[in-house]
Design an enzyme around this catalytic site. Structure first.
Site, mmCIF file in Angstrom:
data_model
loop_
_atom_site.group_PDB
_atom_site.id
_atom_site.type_symbol
_atom_site.label_atom_id
_atom_site.label_comp_id
_atom_site.label_asym_id
_atom_site.label_seq_id
_atom_site.Cartn_x
_atom_site.Cartn_y
_atom_site.Cartn_z
ATOM 1 N N ASP A 27 38.866 13.187 -16.195
ATOM 2 C CA ASP A 27 37.882 13.464 -16.062
ATOM 3 C C ASP A 27 37.442 13.978 -14.413
ATOM 4 O O ASP A 27 38.147 13.439 -13.602
ATOM 5 C CB ASP A 27 37.242 11.970 -16.618
ATOM 6 C CG ASP A 27 35.587 12.074 -16.909
ATOM 7 O OD1 ASP A 27 35.269 12.013 -17.520
ATOM 8 O OD2 ASP A 27 35.403 12.487 -16.056
ATOM 9 N N CYS B 26 27.054 13.910 -27.102
ATOM 10 C CA CYS B 26 25.990 12.961 -27.921
ATOM 11 C C CYS B 26 24.166 12.447 -27.744
ATOM 12 O O CYS B 26 24.288 12.059 -27.131
ATOM 13 C CB CYS B 26 26.698 11.269 -27.707
ATOM 14 S SG CYS B 26 26.573 10.706 -25.919
#
Length: 421
Positions: free
Chosen positions: A250, A351
């Site tokens: 990440d 999302c």
């Protein structure tokens, strides 16, 4: 707390935590009840203010009790008694508005409880379903679990959770849904023995389905490029039965902190590559360029698809936030394009319900790579999931869109791109 959240534009969780620390006499039940009121008021902030004719925190709370919890004026009046810790009694005007005011004639941003500046984007994605979808986004989210296939089957886990009312989710083959209480909170499943032994993870059904549509194969080299806490990393490991090379990383090393314990608990096998801070930090994936079979890009986004769970986020969203997310999405997609091998695939997930972050981001990558990538048709992507999902999702220009109204999940978008050989 509602005033604090609005005035300082801070996350509701931070305001709730600070209040709890300053009011230690309040028990866990009180804190849970207060949190439920705060989140319900944030879900219906605009429409509650409309029917009450005021944007004060008191007005918003009163309106939310009617719109979100369905309480009639006498029931609200009984709560506002002025006794002990109860708020002051309703005024004549407040009672009258509770009894007669409606949302008839309210503009879309009021009727749908959403910032006005995102409505054109949302309308482009949702069409005639705009208001119904926004109202679905204002409801409380369910509590979903993903059974860890590395530990056992859904049928093996279900008996341990039947006391909580668990039942299979509508679409995800490993999903379970647990009813939430009247206060919108579910049971503390994170302290149950089965959770501590890694039999299940708490994960929205939409997130489970996004990982399922990634369609990982045993033996592949997989990279979870925006792994965060590791929810989809764990799902990928379970889907391949730990029979692949899985690398999780990440851009923000702080977000990776929970992944190590989750991997240990679940039995999932993944190599975690944590970048070092600073501008001159080394690329922790440089040795993998051009060799990866499948790159999952669970991209940073505005989170418009998660407003059921994070209603405060929609009121903190600003036009500049969208611009920042678009730049981040372009950067991670470009990195994914360098990682994937010829014939390999990029699975792009957000999302979000905003086309600019979804089809728009994919179109940008396709343009920048000059024909090196090709979108995989939606039907081929959906073939990796259950037929019920294929019947429910919206098909977009380059991918598929889940939503609370259509699929009963958070608003996840999935697109798959294949690198030409």
């Amino acid at each position: 707390m509602l005033a604090d959240i609005a005035d300082r534009r801070r996350p509701a969780a931070d305001a709730l935590k600070d209040w709890g620390l300053a009011h230690r006499f309040a028990g866990s039940g009180d804190r849970a009840g207060i949190a439920s009121l705060v989140y319900d008021a944030l879900r219906r902030r605009a429409s509650a203010a409309w029917i009450m004719g005021s944007e004060t925190p008191r007005a918003v709370l009163i309106g939310a009790l009617r719109l979100q919890q369905g309480l009639a004026a006498p029931s609200v009046a009984a709560l506002f008694s002025g006794e002990r810790f109860a708020p002051a009694p309703l005024t004549d005007d407040e009672r009258a508005r509770l009894e007669t005011a409606t949302l008839e004639g309210a503009p879309p941003e009021i009727a749908g409880d959403a910032p006005a500046f995102v409505l054109p984007e949302l309308a482009a994605a949702l069409g005639d379903d705009l208001i119904p979808e926004l109202r679905a986004l204002a409801r409380r989210a369910p509590l979903d679990l993903r059974v860890n296939a590395l530990r056992g089957s859904r049928e093996a886990v279900l008996p341990a959770l039947e006391a909580f009312g668990a039942a299979p989710t509508p679409h995800a083959p490993l999903g379970l849904r647990v009813p939430v209480g009247a206060d919108g909170r579910g049971p503390a499943l994170h302290v149950e023995a089965e959770f501590l032994e890694g039999w299940y993870e708490i994960q929205d059904e939409g997130s489970q389905l996004a990982a399922l549509l990634a369609d990982p194969e045993p033996g592949e080299t997989l990279v979870d490029l925006c792994a965060g806490g590791g929810g989809k990393t764990l799902a990928l490991a379970a889907a391949t039965g730990n029979r692949g090379r899985l690398i999780a990383t990440d851009g923000d090393p702080r977000r990776l902190a929970p992944i190590h314990e989750r991997l240990r608990r679940s039995g999932a096998q993944a190599e975690v590559r944590t970048p070092r801070g600073g501008k001159g930090r080394a690329d922790v994936l440089a040795d993998l360029d051009g060799t990866v079979d499948r790159v999952l890009v669970d991209a940073p986004c505005t989170g418009t698809g998660t407003w059921r769970r994070n209603p405060d986020a929609k009121w903190r969203l600003r036009p500049g936030s969208l611009a920042n997310r678009l730049a981040e999405q372009a950067a991670v997609l470009d990195r994914a394009a360098r990682l994937v091998r010829p014939g390999g695939r990029i699975v792009y997930v957000t999302c979000s319900l905003l086309p600019a972050e979804n089809d728009g981001a994919v179109a940008g990558l396709l343009a920048r790579t000059g024909g090196a990538l090709a979108p995989v048709p939606a039907e081929a992507v959906l073939a990796a999931g259950p037929s019920s999902l294929a019947e429910a999702v919206r098909r977009t220009g380059h991918g598929v869109q889940m939503s609370p109204l259509r699929t009963g999940t958070d608003g996840f978008y999935v697109a798959v791109l294949e690198k030409r050989a």
